[in-house]
Design an enzyme around this catalytic site. Structure first.
Site, mmCIF file in Angstrom:
data_model
loop_
_atom_site.group_PDB
_atom_site.id
_atom_site.type_symbol
_atom_site.label_atom_id
_atom_site.label_comp_id
_atom_site.label_asym_id
_atom_site.label_seq_id
_atom_site.Cartn_x
_atom_site.Cartn_y
_atom_site.Cartn_z
ATOM 1 N N HIS A 1 0.855 -1.184 0.000
ATOM 2 C CA HIS A 1 0.000 0.000 0.000
ATOM 3 C C HIS A 1 0.891 1.235 0.000
ATOM 4 C CE1 HIS A 1 -3.714 2.308 0.750
ATOM 5 N NE2 HIS A 1 -2.903 3.121 1.406
ATOM 6 N N CYS A 2 0.802 2.028 -1.054
ATOM 7 C CA CYS A 2 1.653 3.204 -1.211
ATOM 8 C C CYS A 2 0.988 4.416 -0.557
ATOM 9 C CB CYS A 2 1.922 3.470 -2.695
ATOM 10 S SG CYS A 2 3.032 4.864 -2.987
ATOM 11 N N VAL A 3 1.638 4.948 0.464
ATOM 12 C CA VAL A 3 1.094 6.112 1.178
ATOM 13 C C VAL A 3 1.117 7.346 0.285
ATOM 14 C CG1 VAL A 3 1.377 7.579 3.202
ATOM 15 C CG2 VAL A 3 1.848 5.141 3.369
#
Length: 346
Positions: free
Chosen positions: A192-194
């Site tokens: 999950h890319c912030v």
């Protein structure tokens, strides 16, 4: 009293703003939206400072407009890639399940319609259909289509409960995982890319890699322009030196991170792995007993690269677990003949 009135006015303004943009009522979405705006503004600041203070670049633009044009095209393409990737779907299981069940229901509807008794009178064909019974049959078969498709990817004897997500009750195919940030199961989950505010999975991993390439090239070019500005003979005030050096130091750290990220994901692509599989290999049930040096889903570097970039014919493409014979083949050490025959590439 004045503070209360000011707070009441602020609350009314906030409610009115959220009324026009209901998607920002969720705190998580609001923070993601603010982070995206901040990153876009950071890009604009880095480029704006160059055009605002670098007189050499303005002079070079007049003499060689193609140089600045190419740089601005790269800047625009990188921002476009960021926006597109952040808004793209990583490939949610619920969407794939819906697509599979709808396709199966359409096939069942067509087959059941063709099997209905027909009578001919005056050359006209009259088809009699019990729509209630047809709907019940399609519904019962449609809900089982995804389960059957997924279970066929696992070895025989695998229990349905062991591959069912405990959070959203979705039957997970191999390489899928539930993302707690998105609260959805993702096909071929990577991470999950912030910074993008979305998961990276099967649906957008290719876009993510191309975005990293563009961002790395833009950062490298921008850093070069900053260094040229600091080395120029034009007299500059001290505060401008301080600003440019500070921005250059921040950019240098970002560039190192981007280069490492690009190399890491390039390695994952060539070996057909994901970040989650590499980091949590011992916690994944179907990878637990496979040696570290064996990449069970790899089809060779060339084919992995081709399927990643070019062979995206299906939006929801799933890979079954390799058989024991395939794993034994991957365990076999390379020989000189294997290298000459490009076994590592195909």
């Amino acid at each position: 009293m004045g503070a209360l009135c000011g707070r009441h006015t602020l609350d009314r303004f906030s409610d009115r703003f959220l009324h026009f943009l209901p998607c920002l009522s969720d705190p998580a979405r609001r923070s993601t939206f603010c982070l995206r705006i901040a990153l876009v503004m950071l890009h604009l600041i880095y480029v704006g400072v160059l055009f605002l203070f670098d007189k050499d670049m303005i002079h070079k633009t007049k003499q060689e407009p193609w140089y600045t044009t190419v740089y601005l095209i790269l800047f625009a393409v990188t921002l476009a890639q960021y926006i597109i990737t952040s808004g793209s779907s990583p490939g949610y299981i619920l969407d794939a399940m819906r697509a599979v069940n709808e396709a199966d229901a359409s096939r069942n509807r067509a087959s059941m319609t063709s099997k209905q008794p027909a009578s001919s009178k005056n050359g006209d064909v009259v088809i009699t259909i019990d729509r209630n019974q047809l709907g019940r049959n399609i519904l019962s078969r449609g809900t089982m289509a995804w389960t059957k498709l997924v279970m066929d990817m696992y070895p025989s004897g695998t229990s349905l409960r062991s591959v069912t997500c405990s959070y959203c009750d979705a039957v997970q195919p191999p390489r899928a995982k539930h993302c707690h940030d998105c609260d959805k199961c993702v096909l071929q989950f990577d991470h999950h890319c912030v910074w993008l505010g979305t998961c990276i999975g099967q649906g957008n991993h290719c876009r993510f890699w191309w975005y990293i390439c563009g961002e790395t090239a833009l950062s490298l070019w921008t850093g070069t322009l900053y260094i040229q500005f600091l080395k120029s003979d034009i007299s500059k005030p001290w505060w401008l030196y301080a600003i440019m050096i500070l921005l250059l130091v921040i950019l240098s750290f970002c560039l190192i991170f981007l280069l490492l990220l690009l190399l890491f994901h390039s390695y994952l692509i060539l070996t057909n792995q994901t970040t989650y599989e590499l980091v949590r290999r011992r916690r994944i049930q179907y990878l637990r007993n496979i040696p570290e040096r064996v990449h069970p889903f790899s089809k060779g570097a060339c084919r992995n690269l081709y399927e990643f970039c070019c062979a995206r014919s299906s939006k929801y493409r799933m890979e079954p677990l390799p058989t024991g014979q395939e794993l034994e083949e991957k365990l076999r050490p390379y020989t000189c003949s294997d290298v000459l025959s490009c076994r590592c590439c195909c």
